[in-house]
Design an enzyme around this catalytic site. Structure first.
Site, PDB file in Angstrom:
ATOM      1  N   ALA A  62       0.839  -1.205   0.000  1.00 23.48           N
ATOM      2  CA  ALA A  62       0.000   0.000   0.000  1.00 23.48           C
ATOM      3  C   ALA A  62       0.871   1.250   0.000  1.00 23.48           C
ATOM      4  O   ALA A  62       0.583   2.235  -0.693  1.00 23.48           O
ATOM      5  CB  ALA A  62      -0.933   0.003   1.208  1.00 23.48           C
ATOM      6  N   ASP A  63       1.942   1.243   0.774  1.00 17.86           N
ATOM      7  CA  ASP A  63       2.894   2.354   0.778  1.00 17.86           C
ATOM      8  C   ASP A  63       3.553   2.517  -0.591  1.00 17.86           C
ATOM      9  O   ASP A  63       3.722   3.629  -1.094  1.00 17.86           O
ATOM     10  CB  ASP A  63       3.985   2.117   1.818  1.00 17.86           C
TER      11      ASP A  63
END
Length: 384
Positions: A167-168
């Site tokens: 997600a990062d």
């Protein structure tokens, strides 16, 4: 060589991975990126091992081609220095909790008064609106809440997060893309704008076919281990010396695959003639294929897969992945001299241009390494 973002100045007030990795992409493309850091070093990645000569390898992976300046934004004098730097900046990147920048007098509206052309990119777990706007959101939480973990892992196992902070990482790409888009828009309007990026929004938008299956057909995808929701055979098989990923993505590829494993009669078998039928009868088909592939080594099968132009590859360890001939041939591993830690290796930016060589000039900076380079500039502004 001239770099595409040469002359673009970015003040990076962010920490951890998503936003710093996004500004690093822009730094690779020539932007002048300056990390604004607290004197005590508030970026937790500096404290995450393993270490090389006392420096976090996690921190190293997201901060090359940047400078570091120490400022305590709760100190009025330091806050004023940042505002002076802001006047000549093009972009601010920050990932403070929603409302924190406003409390310091550094919200978008305040910054816009100082520099109407400023592009202000905020990265938070949930965005600046909605019932969760004030809540913190780290990558594993986002993977859980987005549904990603529910479709990841063994069929009979528990929901599983991806082995990297996906997600990062995806958000970092959107940081770069959105800033580039805003810079281009500024060419037309001569005005900046704010960008509100949410890790949850990003991960939801990257559910791809899984989201489309539900939104358009009501189909809720399940954990399938290393199999595919929609295609068969499309998974990991075990060879005599280890695991191999095989992706038979079309009926034509299945015909070639059957020829490769000497099972051409399967092409006319009603159970396997189309992908839909193969998916319906996946269990028995996979069992039959497994009995065949286990008889040879991965390299033997890869030679055949390449011959028949069927996608497939070894399931590598990280060491094997970074040392494989394809990566070496593509020159994807770089090395840069660090002023304190010696030679530092890194994975290069994957963008390869015909008329541009990405320049890796600066090793990830030591905390406050370049502070003194900027303070004379602010003094000159006062005296001028």
């Amino acid at each position: 060589m001239k770099q595409p973002l040469e002359g673009i100045r970015i003040l990076d007030l962010s920490r951890v991975y998503a936003a710093p990795a996004g500004s690093m992409i822009l730094a690779d493309l020539g932007a002048e990126v300056t990390r604004i850091e607290h004197p005590n070093g508030m970026d937790s990645t500096r404290d995450w091992g393993p270490y090389i000569n006392g420096q976090s390898t996690y921190y190293l992976c997201a901060n090359r081609n940047k400078k570091s300046m120490i400022l305590n934004l709760k100190d009025e004098a330091d806050l004023q220095i940042l505002k002076e730097l802001l006047v000549d900046a093009d972009v601010i990147v920050e990932n403070f909790k929603t409302g924190d920048m406003e409390k310091m007098g550094l919200g978008y509206e305040e910054c816009k008064k100082l520099n109407p052309r400023i592009i202000y990119c905020s990265v938070t777990g949930f965005g600046h609106t909605g019932p969760l706007a004030a809540e913190p959101g780290f990558d594993p939480v986002i993977q859980a809440m987005s549904g990603l973990m529910d479709v990841t892992g063994a069929i009979d196992g528990e929901p599983t997060k991806v082995g990297i902070p996906i997600a990062d990482i995806l958000t970092a790409h959107y940081v770069a893309i959105s800033i580039l888009a805003a810079l281009r828009m500024r060419d037309f309007t001569n005005e900046g704008q704010s960008i509100d990026l949410s890790l949850l929004d990003v991960q939801i938008s990257n559910l791809a076919n899984v989201a489309s299956s539900y939104l358009n057909g009501g189909t809720i995808s399940k954990r399938l281990g290393n199999s595919h929701n929609n295609v068969a055979p499309y998974q990991v098989f075990h060879c005599s010396d280890g695991p191999l990923m095989v992706c038979v993505g079309s009926d034509r590829q299945f015909e070639k695959f059957c020829k490769m494993i000497d099972r051409e009669e399967w092409v006319l078998d009603e159970r396997y003639k189309t992908n839909t039928r193969r998916k319906e009868n996946e269990g028995e088909l996979v069992e039959k294929i497994a009995e065949i592939l286990i008889q040879k080594t991965r390299d033997e099968w890869i030679e055949q897969l390449q011959k028949y132009k069927i996608p497939g590859g070894r399931v590598n360890t990280i060491a094997e992945a970074l040392e494989q001939p394809q990566i070496i041939a593509r020159n994807m591993i770089g090395e840069i001299e660090h002023p304190q830690y010696g030679k530092v290796k890194f994975v290069k930016n994957p963008m390869q241009f015909s008329g541009l060589n990405i320049d890796y000039k600066l090793a990830p900076p030591i905390l406050g390494e370049h502070t003194n380079q900027f303070l004379p500039l602010t003094s000159e502004r006062k005296n001028g």
